[in-house]
Design a protein around this motif. Sequence first.
Motif, PDB file in Angstrom:
ATOM      1  N   ALA A 198     -29.532 -24.151  22.504  1.00  0.00           N
ATOM      2  CA  ALA A 198     -28.544 -24.298  23.776  1.00  0.00           C
ATOM      3  C   ALA A 198     -28.104 -22.979  24.006  1.00  0.00           C
ATOM      4  CB  ALA A 198     -27.432 -25.237  23.389  1.00  0.00           C
ATOM      5  N   GLY A 199     -27.780 -22.415  22.749  1.00  0.00           N
ATOM      6  CA  GLY A 199     -27.049 -20.808  23.053  1.00  0.00           C
ATOM      7  C   GLY A 199     -28.117 -20.180  23.837  1.00  0.00           C
ATOM      8  N   LEU A 200     -29.265 -20.003  23.415  1.00  0.00           N
ATOM      9  CA  LEU A 200     -30.416 -19.092  24.168  1.00  0.00           C
ATOM     10  C   LEU A 200     -30.480 -19.645  25.640  1.00  0.00           C
ATOM     11  CD1 LEU A 200     -33.222 -18.990  21.463  1.00  0.00           C
ATOM     12  CD2 LEU A 200     -31.834 -17.075  22.299  1.00  0.00           C
ATOM     13  N   VAL A 201     -30.635 -20.890  25.864  1.00  0.00           N
ATOM     14  CA  VAL A 201     -30.875 -21.206  27.337  1.00  0.00           C
ATOM     15  C   VAL A 201     -29.546 -20.809  28.092  1.00  0.00           C
ATOM     16  CG1 VAL A 201     -30.825 -23.172  28.731  1.00  0.00           C
ATOM     17  CG2 VAL A 201     -32.114 -23.150  26.779  1.00  0.00           C
ATOM     18  N   ALA A 202     -28.323 -20.924  27.768  1.00  0.00           N
ATOM     19  CA  ALA A 202     -27.120 -20.686  28.304  1.00  0.00           C
ATOM     20  C   ALA A 202     -26.819 -19.083  28.342  1.00  0.00           C
ATOM     21  CB  ALA A 202     -25.960 -21.306  27.753  1.00  0.00           C
ATOM     22  N   GLY A 203     -27.151 -18.499  27.129  1.00  0.00           N
ATOM     23  CA  GLY A 203     -27.197 -17.123  27.104  1.00  0.00           C
ATOM     24  C   GLY A 203     -27.902 -16.395  27.959  1.00  0.00           C
ATOM     25  N   VAL A 204     -29.182 -16.478  27.911  1.00  0.00           N
ATOM     26  CA  VAL A 204     -30.089 -15.801  28.437  1.00  0.00           C
ATOM     27  C   VAL A 204     -30.169 -16.312  30.053  1.00  0.00           C
ATOM     28  CG1 VAL A 204     -32.709 -15.625  29.218  1.00  0.00           C
ATOM     29  CG2 VAL A 204     -31.960 -15.638  26.737  1.00  0.00           C
ATOM     30  N   GLY A 205     -29.953 -17.567  30.566  1.00  0.00           N
ATOM     31  CA  GLY A 205     -29.861 -17.954  32.103  1.00  0.00           C
ATOM     32  C   GLY A 205     -28.706 -17.359  32.387  1.00  0.00           C
ATOM     33  N   PRO A 228     -19.415 -15.183  32.165  1.00  0.00           N
ATOM     34  CA  PRO A 228     -19.464 -15.317  30.660  1.00  0.00           C
ATOM     35  C   PRO A 228     -18.737 -16.715  30.196  1.00  0.00           C
ATOM     36  CG  PRO A 228     -18.929 -13.001  31.280  1.00  0.00           C
ATOM     37  CD  PRO A 228     -18.717 -13.755  32.386  1.00  0.00           C
ATOM     38  N   LEU A 229     -17.569 -16.829  30.711  1.00  0.00           N
ATOM     39  CA  LEU A 229     -16.838 -18.038  30.275  1.00  0.00           C
ATOM     40  C   LEU A 229     -17.624 -19.408  30.632  1.00  0.00           C
ATOM     41  CD1 LEU A 229     -13.027 -18.641  30.620  1.00  0.00           C
ATOM     42  CD2 LEU A 229     -14.766 -20.332  31.738  1.00  0.00           C
ATOM     43  N   LEU A 230     -18.395 -19.456  31.885  1.00  0.00           N
ATOM     44  CA  LEU A 230     -19.054 -20.315  32.194  1.00  0.00           C
ATOM     45  C   LEU A 230     -20.257 -20.587  31.527  1.00  0.00           C
ATOM     46  CD1 LEU A 230     -18.830 -20.082  36.124  1.00  0.00           C
ATOM     47  CD2 LEU A 230     -17.618 -21.753  34.808  1.00  0.00           C
ATOM     48  N   ALA A 231     -20.705 -19.545  30.726  1.00  0.00           N
ATOM     49  CA  ALA A 231     -21.908 -19.484  30.045  1.00  0.00           C
ATOM     50  C   ALA A 231     -21.696 -19.985  28.914  1.00  0.00           C
ATOM     51  CB  ALA A 231     -22.620 -18.190  29.888  1.00  0.00           C
ATOM     52  N   ALA A 232     -20.372 -19.602  28.196  1.00  0.00           N
ATOM     53  CA  ALA A 232     -19.942 -20.146  26.892  1.00  0.00           C
ATOM     54  C   ALA A 232     -19.737 -21.775  27.033  1.00  0.00           C
ATOM     55  CB  ALA A 232     -18.666 -19.163  26.620  1.00  0.00           C
ATOM     56  N   LEU A 233     -19.120 -22.078  28.175  1.00  0.00           N
ATOM     57  CA  LEU A 233     -18.922 -23.478  28.034  1.00  0.00           C
ATOM     58  C   LEU A 233     -20.097 -24.586  28.353  1.00  0.00           C
ATOM     59  CD1 LEU A 233     -15.679 -23.540  30.513  1.00  0.00           C
ATOM     60  CD2 LEU A 233     -15.828 -23.868  27.974  1.00  0.00           C
ATOM     61  N   LEU A 234     -21.277 -23.847  28.949  1.00  0.00           N
ATOM     62  CA  LEU A 234     -22.553 -24.490  29.238  1.00  0.00           C
ATOM     63  C   LEU A 234     -23.269 -24.692  27.991  1.00  0.00           C
ATOM     64  CD1 LEU A 234     -24.392 -25.499  31.583  1.00  0.00           C
ATOM     65  CD2 LEU A 234     -25.457 -23.167  31.436  1.00  0.00           C
ATOM     66  N   ALA A 235     -22.844 -23.676  27.148  1.00  0.00           N
ATOM     67  CA  ALA A 235     -23.650 -23.521  25.666  1.00  0.00           C
ATOM     68  C   ALA A 235     -23.208 -24.788  24.994  1.00  0.00           C
ATOM     69  CB  ALA A 235     -23.625 -22.108  25.189  1.00  0.00           C
ATOM     70  N   LEU A 236     -21.755 -24.724  24.870  1.00  0.00           N
ATOM     71  CA  LEU A 236     -21.175 -25.901  24.362  1.00  0.00           C
ATOM     72  C   LEU A 236     -21.556 -27.122  24.812  1.00  0.00           C
ATOM     73  CD1 LEU A 236     -19.031 -27.087  22.353  1.00  0.00           C
ATOM     74  CD2 LEU A 236     -17.252 -26.832  24.154  1.00  0.00           C
ATOM     75  N   ALA A 237     -21.645 -27.413  26.058  1.00  0.00           N
ATOM     76  CA  ALA A 237     -21.859 -28.866  26.828  1.00  0.00           C
ATOM     77  C   ALA A 237     -23.514 -29.176  26.335  1.00  0.00           C
ATOM     78  CB  ALA A 237     -21.855 -28.565  28.431  1.00  0.00           C
ATOM     79  N   ILE A 238     -24.440 -27.937  26.375  1.00  0.00           N
ATOM     80  CA  ILE A 238     -25.837 -28.465  26.126  1.00  0.00           C
ATOM     81  C   ILE A 238     -26.041 -28.732  24.824  1.00  0.00           C
ATOM     82  CG2 ILE A 238     -28.165 -27.257  26.079  1.00  0.00           C
ATOM     83  CD1 ILE A 238     -27.520 -25.510  28.470  1.00  0.00           C
ATOM     84  N   ALA A 239     -25.320 -27.895  24.013  1.00  0.00           N
ATOM     85  CA  ALA A 239     -25.518 -28.261  22.339  1.00  0.00           C
ATOM     86  C   ALA A 239     -25.151 -29.669  22.137  1.00  0.00           C
ATOM     87  CB  ALA A 239     -24.424 -27.247  21.708  1.00  0.00           C
ATOM     88  N   GLU A 240     -23.710 -30.048  22.853  1.00  0.00           N
ATOM     89  CA  GLU A 240     -23.308 -31.417  22.445  1.00  0.00           C
ATOM     90  C   GLU A 240     -24.504 -32.468  23.007  1.00  0.00           C
ATOM     91  OE1 GLU A 240     -19.269 -31.677  23.671  1.00  0.00           O
ATOM     92  OE2 GLU A 240     -18.606 -30.740  21.904  1.00  0.00           O
ATOM     93  N   THR A 241     -24.753 -32.321  24.133  1.00  0.00           N
ATOM     94  CA  THR A 241     -25.892 -33.063  24.671  1.00  0.00           C
ATOM     95  C   THR A 241     -27.150 -33.109  23.880  1.00  0.00           C
ATOM     96  OG1 THR A 241     -25.260 -32.549  26.983  1.00  0.00           O
ATOM     97  CG2 THR A 241     -27.135 -33.635  26.846  1.00  0.00           C
ATOM     98  N   LEU A 242     -27.500 -32.119  23.342  1.00  0.00           N
ATOM     99  CA  LEU A 242     -28.903 -32.299  22.491  1.00  0.00           C
ATOM    100  C   LEU A 242     -28.688 -32.811  21.177  1.00  0.00           C
ATOM    101  CD1 LEU A 242     -30.393 -28.902  23.434  1.00  0.00           C
ATOM    102  CD2 LEU A 242     -31.079 -31.246  24.319  1.00  0.00           C
ATOM    103  N   GLY A 243     -27.119 -32.645  20.672  1.00  0.00           N
ATOM    104  CA  GLY A 243     -27.003 -32.959  19.488  1.00  0.00           C
ATOM    105  C   GLY A 243     -26.894 -31.878  18.357  1.00  0.00           C
ATOM    106  N   ALA A 250     -22.488 -21.298  20.819  1.00  0.00           N
ATOM    107  CA  ALA A 250     -21.368 -20.182  21.287  1.00  0.00           C
ATOM    108  C   ALA A 250     -22.064 -18.721  20.829  1.00  0.00           C
ATOM    109  CB  ALA A 250     -19.913 -20.482  21.067  1.00  0.00           C
ATOM    110  N   PHE A 251     -22.158 -18.706  19.388  1.00  0.00           N
ATOM    111  CA  PHE A 251     -22.406 -17.413  18.815  1.00  0.00           C
ATOM    112  C   PHE A 251     -23.695 -17.007  19.273  1.00  0.00           C
ATOM    113  CE2 PHE A 251     -23.327 -14.122  15.736  1.00  0.00           C
ATOM    114  CZ  PHE A 251     -22.170 -13.442  15.668  1.00  0.00           C
ATOM    115  N   VAL A 252     -24.900 -17.831  19.337  1.00  0.00           N
ATOM    116  CA  VAL A 252     -26.074 -17.323  19.788  1.00  0.00           C
ATOM    117  C   VAL A 252     -26.124 -17.048  21.265  1.00  0.00           C
ATOM    118  CG1 VAL A 252     -28.640 -18.128  20.169  1.00  0.00           C
ATOM    119  CG2 VAL A 252     -27.321 -18.498  18.028  1.00  0.00           C
ATOM    120  N   GLY A 253     -25.365 -17.768  22.038  1.00  0.00           N
ATOM    121  CA  GLY A 253     -25.278 -17.719  23.322  1.00  0.00           C
ATOM    122  C   GLY A 253     -24.679 -16.346  23.799  1.00  0.00           C
ATOM    123  N   GLY A 254     -23.480 -16.128  23.089  1.00  0.00           N
ATOM    124  CA  GLY A 254     -22.876 -14.628  23.140  1.00  0.00           C
ATOM    125  C   GLY A 254     -23.843 -13.516  22.965  1.00  0.00           C
ATOM    126  N   LEU A 255     -24.456 -13.761  21.744  1.00  0.00           N
ATOM    127  CA  LEU A 255     -25.499 -12.521  21.594  1.00  0.00           C
ATOM    128  C   LEU A 255     -26.665 -12.444  22.744  1.00  0.00           C
ATOM    129  CD1 LEU A 255     -26.292 -13.218  17.639  1.00  0.00           C
ATOM    130  CD2 LEU A 255     -25.081 -11.193  19.018  1.00  0.00           C
TER     131      LEU A 255
END
Length: 435
Positions: A198-205, A228-243, A250-255
């Motif tokens: 999720a972090g990679l998808v949100a961060g790279v995208g 960046p704020l939207l990407a952070a929230l997107l990373a959280l949303a994708i992660a929770e959707t996938l479990g 968040a950390f991987v997405g920021g990197l």
Amino acid sequence: MIAALVVLLALAVWSALSGPLQKRGVTAALFLATVGVAAGLALPDVFDLDIDPAGAERVAEVALVLLLFSDAMRIDLRALRRQLEWPSRLLLIGLPLTVLAGLGVGLLVFPGVAVISIALIAVMLAPTDAALGQRVVDDSSVPPRVRQALDVESGLNDGIAVPLFLVALSVANAELESSIPSAVAVNVAEQIGWGALAGLVAGVGGGALFRAASTKGWIDGRWRQALPLLAALLALAIAETLGGSGFIAAFVGGLAFGRTVGSPRTEVGVFTESAGDLLAAATWVLFGAVAVTLALPLLTWQVLLYAVASLTVVRMVPVAIALAGRRVGLPTMAFIGWFGPRGLASLVFLLIATGEGIPDADIVTPTVITTIALSIALHALTSVPFIGRFHRWAQQRASADPLAAEAIATDVPRRRHDHPAWLAHLNAGAPGHRE
């Protein structure tokens, strides 16, 4: 409304006095939690609130996600790959040993409490707080390698602790259907794997979108900070959707976002940082007003003893073992071991557990709250003198032994909120900016 006014006034006063107070080691968490405790004791009817644990958990969780994402954005990923030894040892050796040490001390201090309840305490108090540790990470007098190790460790250990926490909570509530080792393995794979994805998808995208739009001059100057704020929230949303773990995401997405964007990462994260700081600040006022005042009647010498042990031997001995044999001086081991503050991650875990129901809540809840409260106070008040002493020792060691581990040149991320280029950028106007 009176409670909201107290929170807003506390935030306003802190905003006005934050500069001189921080120079003296008074952190936002210490100031605001203290105000909260005073308000809770002075106005018990005002703060005698039926707070929804799910709502409070979401606020604290989003605050931590934003701070983790923005902190990870500051890190140079290429440099980090060359200097992973200390952070990896703290995470892969120090963190599991911290959980085991917390369990062992808990069995001694709370002999009549169920083992799984003590394990739940140990896991909830294992991760360190990225925000509360910034006073140390930001100080250039601390050796760069120490700052980097603390920064990366605090960014990742709460996400790694999530699967252990979920398994412990399921066992405590008798909801686990498979064996504990199997459940741990499955949860680790799901939380870390899906969280990282999720972090990679949100961060790279998000980073690719920002880079392309910025190059073409499509982003209005006032909206550069939003992505960046939207990407952070997107990373959280994708992660929770996938479990998966939102903290890992968040950390991987920021990197990933910082690596994709490149040098602008040093200027576009200020809004995300500030939003996370503001949510965390409001959380600390309510923590003092509600959580601490509720825990005071449940405070016992055993709870206090465990809290002190959690901040000292339970953390410091595993750190020393993790760094043993790496030419690391004992003062460095002690410094890294001491500055592992407990904060938002532990509070989020407690709120989740409260919502699910906690066996032995009269022990678990005050122990976690007391440990967090002590950490907020002690780590803030010791930061200035301990940094000074450690700086003098590190200088002497580097002079006597240029090959000492502490003397190795290390790339460190920029300090939080330290991006004058962003201010100049706003004044001058960004590509596509409209007056």
